[in-house]
Design an enzyme around this catalytic site. Structure first.
Site, mmCIF file in Angstrom:
data_model
loop_
_atom_site.group_PDB
_atom_site.id
_atom_site.type_symbol
_atom_site.label_atom_id
_atom_site.label_comp_id
_atom_site.label_asym_id
_atom_site.label_seq_id
_atom_site.Cartn_x
_atom_site.Cartn_y
_atom_site.Cartn_z
ATOM 1 C CG ASP A 404 -1.822 1.157 1.335
ATOM 2 O OD1 ASP A 404 -2.663 1.302 0.428
ATOM 3 O OD2 ASP A 404 -1.710 1.937 2.298
ATOM 4 C CD GLU A 457 -2.442 2.418 -3.381
ATOM 5 O OE1 GLU A 457 -3.419 3.154 -3.549
ATOM 6 O OE2 GLU A 457 -1.915 2.247 -2.264
#
EC number: 2.4.1.18
Length: 721
Positions: A404, A457
């Site tokens: 993330d 990401e």
């Protein structure tokens, strides 16, 4: 030699920095003697663990301090205590030697220990003849650390720890306690201030929120039956395999009732068959680690090594992964090494100093999420995180990590104004410490777990995110397996939101992405981030009336499944959920009673099946040789067509008509003469469409075929010869 009164006072108050120097068995001028703190006892006799009487102790302080001569060498002892007609046994934790050894010290200090999850935290072990729990915690600037828990009435005086000064780790072996015991660390900072009780950063389990204690736990014990699944992924190149990822928030996919959560075993019974029937190859869970706040969705974790108690015991997650693997489905988890929350029981100022974070908020505070940024320049912090990645791969057999917020890690000025950030040593904005951490993590997991994959990401143009990070590679290369293609998502959703009559002026929102589609190994993400915070569901992003919204969504999914790159779709969007997603409620499964929603579900199922069964659609997802434009410049009609191909595979033509205009005789260039079978048509009646198509096939002659293009639809034609 009798210790000074001040030392005894400190010992009994629980403020002595080295209780092991006073307690246990020691050599004195008159031979060996034992000293112990035994609150409530009136008499005490020392015994060896084998049952040999070593000597009787006398109470020398009314606060519970006992001393006495004992026979034999220094060894673990057990005290038989008496008071008021009651008898009990106490095994003395201060009579045991350390558990960590010199090699651990060396590797921890060097930052190269890759088995920290076996050493740090709480581990149920047998040590020097006794069973119990070994606790170890890193707090180098602490003056004193004690273990407190339900086994010692949360009394910090009972179990102060031993400090390993060279590495700043505190440890203690506490005999005669087992699993499922709640505990925390009581830490006295360097300034003498007592910190809020801290959960264990390496805890294997934790209490269900709102409680925040860590729990003693065995490592998961599993009779794994997933060898065939793991062997397959270890033997292939994931870039050339079909990957269709179903992104799931485990707390809201379904719910047993409004406030509750399904256990992992209950989810396995429901989710795994559904995913298999839908044809997805992977499940990606939003973070499964322990976190205190439901609306954080798991992205603000306080227990990186502990599966959340919301879904039952940790073994349940292992059983879920094993069951998914036996069904041929891989399991990915979202992983958050970028930042951590400010909850007082977590990592914030863990030992009274900025230990895991930076002292300077220009480096250590994240303005977007009001969280703290890990200090990637500290080798102990990097080890903590790298070990966590290895932990999930080894202990739970997860197939990969979706990392993330990578962009927020790479840039020191991420989401900051001038004056709110500090340049690096070269005067630039790059966070090279974070870069080195990401490289180290990727090297570690790819080097030790064949078939594992990592997905970044990452929303910027940082070069080399999914390029190898071996020695000698460009400095920027991060070593991920894949990267989310945020540009594809933004541009194509913007295009689909436009009225069809205006799309001719924005043709490049579809075509431009192919300029960089092979610069990284891309995943095309339609994730949870696109259906929250007022953005609406994917269905409601589409233009037009209700019929057109469904037609647009089917056409869009067809475009995406035919486009180069692996696929990711958030739960609920496979049947066109109308409402925004909320973690507080289950998906609107009743929508499947409506033909339009059931049609979307069937369409996604069939897209997955065709994508997985046709190498032309997946084997060259990450290579330009797998793509060829057929129609790139028909902006006036808003039509796109391209060819997907792979060595030894039948090519597949993908044609998208992005207006409601039906074309009865559209000339489609095709590279091979002969029959092309219509394998998918988003306008088919089975999917809720109008049923316009090509009666199953078209014939190409002299490099082209005349095809019928349904309104707002995507076709796939496979060459048959």
């Amino acid at each position: 030699m009798k210790p000074p009164a001040s030392a005894i006072d400190a010992l009994l108050d629980g403020t002595h920095a080295d209780p092991f120097s006073l307690l246990g068995i020691h050599e004195g001028p008159d031979g060996a003697f034992a000293r112990a703190v035994l609150p409530g006892a009136e008499e005490a006799v020392a015994w060896s663990l084998s049952g040999k009487k070593l000597g009787k102790l006398s109470r020398v302080d009314g606060r519970g301090l006992f001393e006495g001569k004992v026979k034999g060498p220094r060894q673990p002892v057990r005290y038989a205590c008496k008071a008021d007609g009651h008898e009990w046994l106490v095994t003395d934790p201060y009579s045991f030697g350390p558990v960590l050894g010199p090699l651990d010290d060396f590797l921890i200090a060097e930052g190269t220990h890759l088995r920290l999850f076996d050493k740090m935290g709480a581990h149920l072990i047998e040590h020097e003849g006794a069973r119990g729990v070994h606790f170890a915690v890193w707090a180098p600037n602490a003056r004193l650390v004690s273990v407190v828990g339900d086994f010692n009435d949360w009394d910090h005086r009972r179990h102060p720890m031993r400090r390993r000064a060279d590495i700043g780790v505190w440890e203690i072996f506490i005999p005669d306690i087992g699993e499922h015991r709640a505990y925390k660390y009581r830490i006295v900072g360097h300034d003498g201030g007592v910190l809020p009780l801290k959960a264990d950063p390496y805890a294997l389990a934790a209490e269900f929120r709102p409680s925040t204690a860590s729990l003693t736990a065995h490592p998961v014990k599993m009779d794994w039956a997933d060898a065939a699944h793991r062997a397959h992924w270890a033997s292939v190149d994931a870039r050339r395999e079909p990957m269709s990822i179903y992104e799931v928030h485990p707390g809201s996919w379904q719910k047993p009732h409004e406030e509750g959560f399904h256990t992992w075993d209950e989810l396995a019974d429901r989710l795994i068959p559904y995913v298999a029937e839908m044809g997805f190859t992977h499940i990606e869970f939003l973070p499964v680690s322990e976190h205190p706040y439901d609306p954080s969705w798991g992205y603000q974790t306080t227990g990186l090594y502990a599966p959340s108690a919301r879904f039952g015991p940790p073994e349940g997650f292992a059983r879920f992964v094993d069951g998914a693997h036996r069904a041929g489905i891989s399991v990915l988890i979202d992983w958050v090494p970028a930042h951590f929350p400010t909850d007082e029981h977590g990592l914030v100022r863990f030992d009274g100093t900025a230990l895991y974070e930076h002292e300077d908020p220009r480096l250590g505070f994240h303005p977007d999420w009001n969280t703290l940024i890990y200090n990637f320049g500290r080798r102990e912090v990097v080890s903590f995180l790298v070990n966590n990645a290895l932990f999930w791969a080894e202990r739970y057999h997860v197939d990969g990590l979706r990392v993330d917020a990578v962009a927020s890690m790479l840039y020191r000025d991420y989401s900051r104004k001038a004056g709110e950030w500090i340049p690096n040593a070269e005067g630039g904005r790059e966070n090279w410490e974070a870069v080195e951490f990401l490289k180290a993590m990727n090297r570690a997991v790819y080097g030790s777990h064949a078939g594992f994959l990592t997905i970044a990401e990452e929303s910027t143009a940082w070069p080399g995110v999914s390029k190898p990070a071996f020695d000698g590679a460009p400095r920027e290369n991060l070593g991920f397996g894949f990267k989310w293609n945020m540009g594809f998502m933004h541009d194509t959703l913007k295009y689909m939101a436009r009225e069809p009559i205006h799309r001719r002026y924005h043709h490049d929102e579809i075509t431009f992405g192919l300029m960089y589609a092979f610069s990284e190994n891309f995943v095309l993400p339609l994730s949870h981030d696109e259906v929250v915070h007022g953005k609406g569901s994917l269905l409601n992003k589409m233009s037009g009336d209700d019929w057109q919204k469904f037609a647009n969504l089917r056409a869009y999914y067809g475009l995406m499944w035919g486009y180069p790159g692996k696929k990711l779709l958030f739960m609920g969007q496979e049947f066109a959920q109308r409402r925004e997603w909320s973690e507080a409620r289950a998906l609107d499964w009743d929508l499947l009673q409506a033909p339009a929603h059931e049609g979307i579900r069937r369409w996604v199922r069939d897209l997955n099946r065709v994508y997985a069964s046709r190498p032309a659609l997946h084997a060259r997802d990450c290579e330009p040789e797998g793509f060829e434009w057929l129609v790139v410049d028909d902006a006036e009609a808003s039509i796109f067509a391209w060819l997907r191909k792979a060595p030894g595979a039948r090519p597949v033509a993908v044609i998208c008509n992005m207006t409601p205009q039906v074309h009865d005789h559209y000339r489609l260039p095709l590279p091979l003469d002969g029959e092309w079978r219509e394998v998918l048509n988003s306008d088919a009646e089975d999917y809720g469409g109008s049923g316009i198509g090509n009666l199953g096939k078209v014939t190409a002659e002299q490099g082209a075929a005349f095809v019928v293009l349904p309104p707002l639809a995507t076709l796939m034609l496979e060459f048959e010869g």
